[in-house]
Design an enzyme around this catalytic site. Structure first.
Site, short mmCIF file in Angstrom:
data_model
loop_
_atom_site.label_atom_id
_atom_site.label_comp_id
_atom_site.label_asym_id
_atom_site.label_seq_id
_atom_site.Cartn_x
_atom_site.Cartn_y
_atom_site.Cartn_z
CG PHE A 70 0.04 0.08 2.56
CD1 PHE A 70 0.13 1.21 3.27
CD2 PHE A 70 0.52 -0.70 3.08
CE1 PHE A 70 1.18 1.89 4.65
CE2 PHE A 70 0.70 -1.27 4.68
CZ PHE A 70 1.49 0.56 4.83
N GLY A 71 0.64 2.37 -0.33
CA GLY A 71 1.37 3.69 -0.37
C GLY A 71 -0.15 4.77 -0.43
CB SER A 74 -2.20 2.66 -5.61
OG SER A 74 -0.58 2.14 -4.52
CB THR A 75 -4.18 -1.12 -2.01
OG1 THR A 75 -5.07 -0.86 -2.98
CG2 THR A 75 -4.57 0.29 -0.72
CE LYS A 91 1.08 2.37 -7.25
NZ LYS A 91 2.43 3.27 -8.07
CG ASP A 191 11.61 8.22 -6.93
OD1 ASP A 191 11.84 9.31 -5.98
OD2 ASP A 191 10.32 8.41 -6.85
#
Length: 405
Positions: A70-71, A74-75, A91, A191
């Protein structure tokens, strides 16, 4: 003839797999007082996450098997592609978190030559679709499943550092990926860090064992305001490690456009980003050079912690870079829109923060000695240069003597 081939292909195509039946009971109910996964984020409290359930079939073909992570936006789920007879990851973005530029980037990643040796080292999109939902839809990105990241490998290693052989192997693959990204796709990642370098899954048995674990020992979960929250499950350790794959292109930009906006995570920011000069592909090379220290030394090369105690600052970061590389060239300072904040017109440092004198590319432990050590430092210097045009390209670095020794 073409019609006959098309008919034959269709006739022998395997029918879709039937959805599996996952347990509806026998799992641990997480206490209401225990904050689980994405429940900690504001987007969850606002009802922005998609209420996915294990066993659901999305877009008429992807059955969710279990939660991988998860973030903040999103999951991520392991799923079975019932039509393609393969495992994929989904995602699922938070409601209306639609980064159209990111999805366009993923389309662009597929347009380079598949013959390029860096092509398999880029994590591309298999499919992109939208999950309709009252109050706001959810974009979904479909990709190949990957094992853990380089950062996870560091954490698993008791010494928290890569061996020389592992570092060389990983970097070779990263430079192949960057050469494909820069020359074939004309994109800048911006990144690159150990979290975003994953490993392909060669040992497919870990996908099956993940599924069986979910069938026999269902994931803990809870219901919050009517929405399900599942605990994430990790893959087993594979018997064979797959190739390194560069992932997460949410911050990628077109490389042939002039730009000078802020970019990169703080400690990986390149001099041109900090000074706000025009930047492009070489920011990725600087990024890799700084990340090498994380992998080989088990610590950051730069920290940027300001003496005023307020955490990261650009001036503290620039001071550290000067401690390592010496003062920046005057012609570069003349190109920077922020240079006047830190330097006088003749290039003198004018901030009241001390330039570290002990900074060097010397390793804290003698993994490398003699000529090998000299070649490693030369390799690092090829990436860590003030001027972006002085840095080697990914293609150049693939020929580096230390990397190929």
């Amino acid at each position: 003839m073409a019609t006959l081939i098309k008919w034959a292909t269709k006739a022998f195509r395997r029918p879709p797999s039937p959805p599996m039946c996952f347990p509806t009971g026998g799992f641990e109910i997480v206490r209401a007082s225990e904050v689980l996964d994405e429940e900690r984020f504001e987007h969850f409290k606002q009802g922005q996450y998609y209420p996915a359930n294990i066993g659901d079939v999305l877009n008429l073909k992807y059955q969710i098997v279990g939660k991988l992570g998860f973030g903040t936006t999103s999951t991520v789920w392991l799923a079975r592609d019932l039509e393609g007879h393969q495992y994929v990851t989904l995602k699922i973005y938070t409601r209306d978190e639609c980064n159209r530029e990111e999805f366009q980037i993923y389309k662009q990643l597929n347009q380079g030559s598949s013959w390029h040796p860096g092509y398999p080292h880029i994590r591309k999109a298999l499919d992109i679709f939208t999950i309709p939902r009252a109050g706001g839809d959810h974009p979904c990105l479909v990709q190949r499943p990957m094992w853990e990241s380089f950062k996870d490998l560091l954490c698993r290693n008791p010494s928290h550092r890569f061996t020389e052989d592992l570092l060389k192997s990983g970097l070779m693959q990263i430079f192949l990926a960057l050469d494909y990204l820069h020359t074939e796709c004309k994109l800048v990642h911006t990144d690159i860090k150990s979290d975003n370098i994953l490993q392909d899954i060669e040992d497919k048995s870990i996908l099956e064992s993940f599924t069986q674990a979910e069938l026999t020992n269902p994931s803990p979960r809870k219901i919050v305001n009517g929405l399900p929250v599942y605990a994430s499950r990790r893959f087993d350790l594979p018997k064979i490690f797959g190739r390194a794959v560069l992932s997460d292109f949410g911050s990628a930009v077109q490389g042939d456009e002039r730009r000078n906006h802020d970019a990169q995570p703080n400690i990986y920011r390149s001099p041109e980003v900090m000074l706000k000069t025009d930047w492009s592909y070489p920011v990725d090379i600087w990024n890799v050079g700084v990340m090498v220290w994380d992998l080989f030394e088990g610590r950051h090369l730069f920290h940027g912690n300001d003496a005023d105690g307020k955490g990261y600052s650009t001036r503290a970061h620039l001071a550290e870079v000067m401690g390592l590389l010496g003062p920046p060239p005057l012609d570069m300072l003349q190109r920077g829109k922020r240079s006047h904040e830190f330097f006088t017109e003749d290039g003198q440092w004018k901030q009241d923060i001390e330039i570290p004198r002990e900074a060097s590319l010397e390793l804290s432990e003698e993994f490398l000695e003699g000529k090998n050590k000299e070649m490693f430092i030369a390799f690092m210097r090829g990436m860590l240069q003030w001027r972006p045009e002085d840095r080697k390209t990914a293609k150049d670095l693939l020929q580096d003597p230390w990397l190929n020794d």
